[in-house]
Scaffold this active site. Structure first.
Site, PDB file in Angstrom:
ATOM      1  N   SER A 556       0.297   4.040   4.056  1.00 32.37           N
ATOM      2  CA  SER A 556       0.063   5.305   4.800  1.00 32.37           C
ATOM      3  C   SER A 556       1.367   6.032   4.871  1.00 32.37           C
ATOM      4  O   SER A 556       1.872   6.561   3.989  1.00 32.37           O
ATOM      5  CB  SER A 556      -0.691   4.901   6.274  1.00 32.37           C
ATOM      6  OG  SER A 556      -1.250   6.065   6.657  1.00 32.37           O
ATOM      7  N   HIS A 671      -9.291   3.489   5.082  1.00 28.93           N
ATOM      8  CA  HIS A 671      -7.973   3.683   4.945  1.00 28.93           C
ATOM      9  C   HIS A 671      -7.078   2.328   4.923  1.00 28.93           C
ATOM     10  O   HIS A 671      -5.930   2.026   4.735  1.00 28.93           O
ATOM     11  CB  HIS A 671      -7.376   4.643   5.885  1.00 28.93           C
ATOM     12  CG  HIS A 671      -6.086   4.891   6.226  1.00 28.93           C
ATOM     13  ND1 HIS A 671      -5.311   5.477   4.960  1.00 28.93           N
ATOM     14  CD2 HIS A 671      -4.847   4.772   6.909  1.00 28.93           C
ATOM     15  CE1 HIS A 671      -3.965   5.697   5.445  1.00 28.93           C
ATOM     16  NE2 HIS A 671      -3.743   5.263   6.576  1.00 28.93           N
TER      17      HIS A 671
END
Length: 703
Positions: A556, A671
């Site tokens: 991320s 994610h």
């Protein structure tokens, strides 16, 4: 990214214009914009071809099967600690194992939980639910109505996306409520006002989502009422970076406070008290957040000064003053320059705070009184991470987790009303052989002279000749600290094989509070990248490893960190894993939830910030003819937060330039890549195989 009390605080305004992009100096005719069509047939065909090239390289390595088997065994082992959630007089737990790869939500009694073999009753079987409904349901948590905690809103995600569906569940009946609240898929949040009323933020139709896809319209929804009939109670603005959400705070004395929080920026915004008669905005700094309530005292955390309350502190104000909108906060906890608040939670009569002291865990209990708050330190082991696992404002018993790099996690109890030495109730069995391993903490100078702490886990007899294969990671963003933790997979797959591990506590994180984070925001961000490079150079100086034996990884925002380090310092790394990353920082505001992160990264609409973003953007800074390490880039198709677009475009540009790379895109998991335990094991095994090939040699020896 940061996880907070709303679904949308998962993370990233306005779409950048062609003019702004042109001003940044980057060509607007990006040849790989077509890969931004996340679910388009052409991009998915490209993904399939890339996967077909990468997977054989990694999965055909003799080591892969062993890595996968070990990772899966750890993830599915039945002797893991079932982390508790105290709800309605029960202990709830979400659990995954080999028989339940997507997990079960279950409950037991506190007495049974205290035994070695608790007797669990299943509430929801995610695998069975998904099979019955033809959906790849992924668990995203629950929100139960206070004070009875019988009715809960259960959040379900298709494939792991941030967008969720809410369904009402009855804990006593053990089933979904027939004709109960049922909110279809959206990025959304919901809070209970009472048994028959919710405050809901979601996609209500055209013009109700921010440019970063988060809801900014809050409506009152009554039981049995269709969504179309919900009554609007508050509206933010389309240009808000995040969205607007309701929140309900209660305490054991029966006090109840309903709030609406509008997030104009990622880190702050307006907080309003809501009543059926309307809303009243609280006069306090935007980066001050409500954290709970004890005995009519509302608790706040601060990320900027608030009158006499310093940055990074905990403060309180009487509920009656909060309701009137007149705040005169009183200090509860003020950190030193090397301390930072970790967790804050209210029990029935006390406040429990875990905090960091030079990245070491500490805990304290605070009791309210007429003259202020009285503090009692909780004795905890040194050199460990201390986290709140569970607390409940119906009682004073709290569970803390105690963990370290080489110390299996323990679960301990603390009686907040009578704090004493915690009592151990459960301990994770060792998941790898730590014999001969040690943990050391060092500091490395960064470009501005600031000393950056980092941990090294290695064999006690490691040769100081730079030959040790070493993995290094960091995050460096959003005020999120990276702390020591017991990672069985890293220990089993890497440390047992003779490798070392490094955790760098670089700026941008929350290891030393808001100031440590703010030091690296927006155009100051280069310091974060200098910190990471400085730690690597310090490792080389100490001869703990060398550039030919050092691999780095992060996900991320940490994936952005890896991309920047690869393009700015290709000479420092032999291997780089870039996980679910941001990489195109010129167009990041136009991809997935990107616009909500402007408060962290800056915006191309600001000329100075645009120039800086282009300067650090890995996608923009890739160059032909440079000898980069061969990176392993992985992402997931279901990621609706950062999105797979960044990873795809970066790989495509590397291919165009004739640069070596590996790319893999998993089709599920969102994610976090956590659709089920098999996915987690697969991703761990693929990554470890890549590092083993780069740092330990091409030929595997099997298990």
């Amino acid at each position: 990214m940061r996880a907070t009390w709303t679904t949308a605080m998962a993370i990233m305004g306005s779409v950048a214009t062609g003019t702004a992009i042109a001003q940044s100096g980057v060509m607007s005719n990006d040849p790989y914009i077509w890969l931004e069509d996340k679910d388009g047939a052409k991009p998915l065909a490209w993904v399939e071809a890339e996967n077909a090239r990468t997977l054989p390289r990694l999965q055909n390595d003799p080591r892969y099967k062993g890595f996968y088997a070990d990772a899966l065994a750890i993830a599915s082992s039945k002797d893991r600690i079932p982390m508790p959630e105290q709800t309605g007089g029960r202990i709830l737990n979400f659990w995954r194992d080999a028989n339940h790869p997507r997990g079960i939500w279950r409950w037991t009694t506190p007495a049974s939980y205290a035994t070695a073999t608790p007797q669990w009753t299943t509430l929801i079987d995610m695998d069975a639910l998904g099979k019955a409904e033809g959906k790849e349901w992924v668990w995203k948590g629950s929100n139960c109505l206070q004070p009875d905690e019988r009715l809960c809103l259960v959040a379900l995600s298709e494939g792991g996306e941030d967008a969720i569906s809410y369904r009402e569940f009855d804990l006593v009946a053990g089933q979904f409520v027939k004709f109960g609240f049922d909110l279809p898929k959206s990025k959304q949040g919901a809070t209970w006002v009472d048994k028959d009323t919710l405050l809901v933020s979601r996609d209500w139709g055209a013009g109700t989502l921010t440019a970063s896809s988060y809801p900014f319209v809050v409506k009152l929804l009554k039981r049995g009422q269709p969504l179309a009939s919900a009554t609007e109670v508050f509206r933010g603005e389309p240009g808000d970076q995040l969205g607007t959400y309701g929140r309900t705070i209660t305490d054991a004395a029966g006090n109840r406070l309903v709030l609406i929080q509008r997030r104009q920026t990622f880190f702050g915004g307006d907080t309003l008290v809501w009543t059926p008669n309307g809303t009243r905005k609280l006069d306090m700094p935007p980066r001050t957040q409500p954290a709970g309530m004890v005995d009519g005292q509302v608790i706040f955390t601060t990320s900027e000064p608030w009158g006499d309350i310093p940055t990074g502190a905990i403060a309180s104000a009487p509920l009656k003053d909060v309701e009137r909108g007149v705040l005169n906060p009183r200090i509860v906890f003020a950190p030193t320059p090397r301390q930072a608040v970790n967790d804050v939670v209210a029990t029935k009569t006390r406040l429990i705070v875990t905090y960091l002291d030079n990245v070491r865990g500490r805990a304290a209990v605070y009791a309210p009184g007429a003259s202020g708050w009285t503090r009692t330190e909780v004795p905890v082991p040194d050199n460990m991470a201390i986290n709140l696992a569970s607390a409940d404002d119906r009682g004073d018993l709290a569970y803390l987790s105690v963990t370290g790099f080489l110390t299996p996690t323990s679960l301990v109890t603390v009686d907040a009303a009578r704090p004493a030495a915690p009592k151990t109730v459960k301990t994770l069995p060792a998941q790898f052989d730590a014999t001969g391993l040690v943990v050391e903490q060092f500091e490395a100078p960064s470009s501005d002279g600031t000393e950056i702490p980092y941990f090294v886990v290695h064999r006690k007899d490691v040769p100081l000749d730079g030959t040790t294969p070493t993995l290094m990671t960091a995050y460096g963003g959003f005020e999120l600290p990276r702390l020591p933790s017991y990672a069985g997979v890293t220990g089993k797959l890497w440390l047992e094989k003779g490798g070392s591990f490094v955790l760098a506590n670089i700026r941008g994180g929350g290891e030393f509070g808001p100031a440590w984070h703010d030091a690296g925001r927006k155009t100051r961000r280069q310091l974060i990248y200098d910190d990471f490079a400085g730690v690597a150079k310090d490792l080389f100086k100490r001869r703990l490893t060398s550039a030919q034996k050092l691999g780095i990884y992060g996900g991320s925002n940490g994936g952005l960190l890896m991309g920047v380090e690869m393009t700015q310092h290709p000479e420092l790394w032999k291997a780089v894993t870039i996980q679910v990353p941001l990489l195109d920082m010129v167009r990041y505001e136009q991809i997935a939830a990107g616009a909500s992160w402007v408060d962290e990264y800056g915006s191309v609409k600001n000329p100075d910030e645009a120039a800086f973003l282009e300067k650090i953007s890995p996608y923009a800074q890739l160059k032909k003819g440079v000898k980069y390490p061969e990176p392993y880039i992985w992402t997931t198709t279901k990621d609706d937060r950062v999105g797979p677009q960044h990873a795809r475009k970066f790989a495509a540009r590397m291919k165009e330039y004739g640069l070596p790379y590996l790319f893999y895109e998993d089709t599920a998991g969102g994610h976090s890549g956590d659709a089920d335990i098999e996915q987690g094991a697969r991703l761990a095994a693929l990554q470890t195989t890549y590092f083993a090939q780069a740092l330990m040699g091409e030929q595997g020896t099997g298990r």
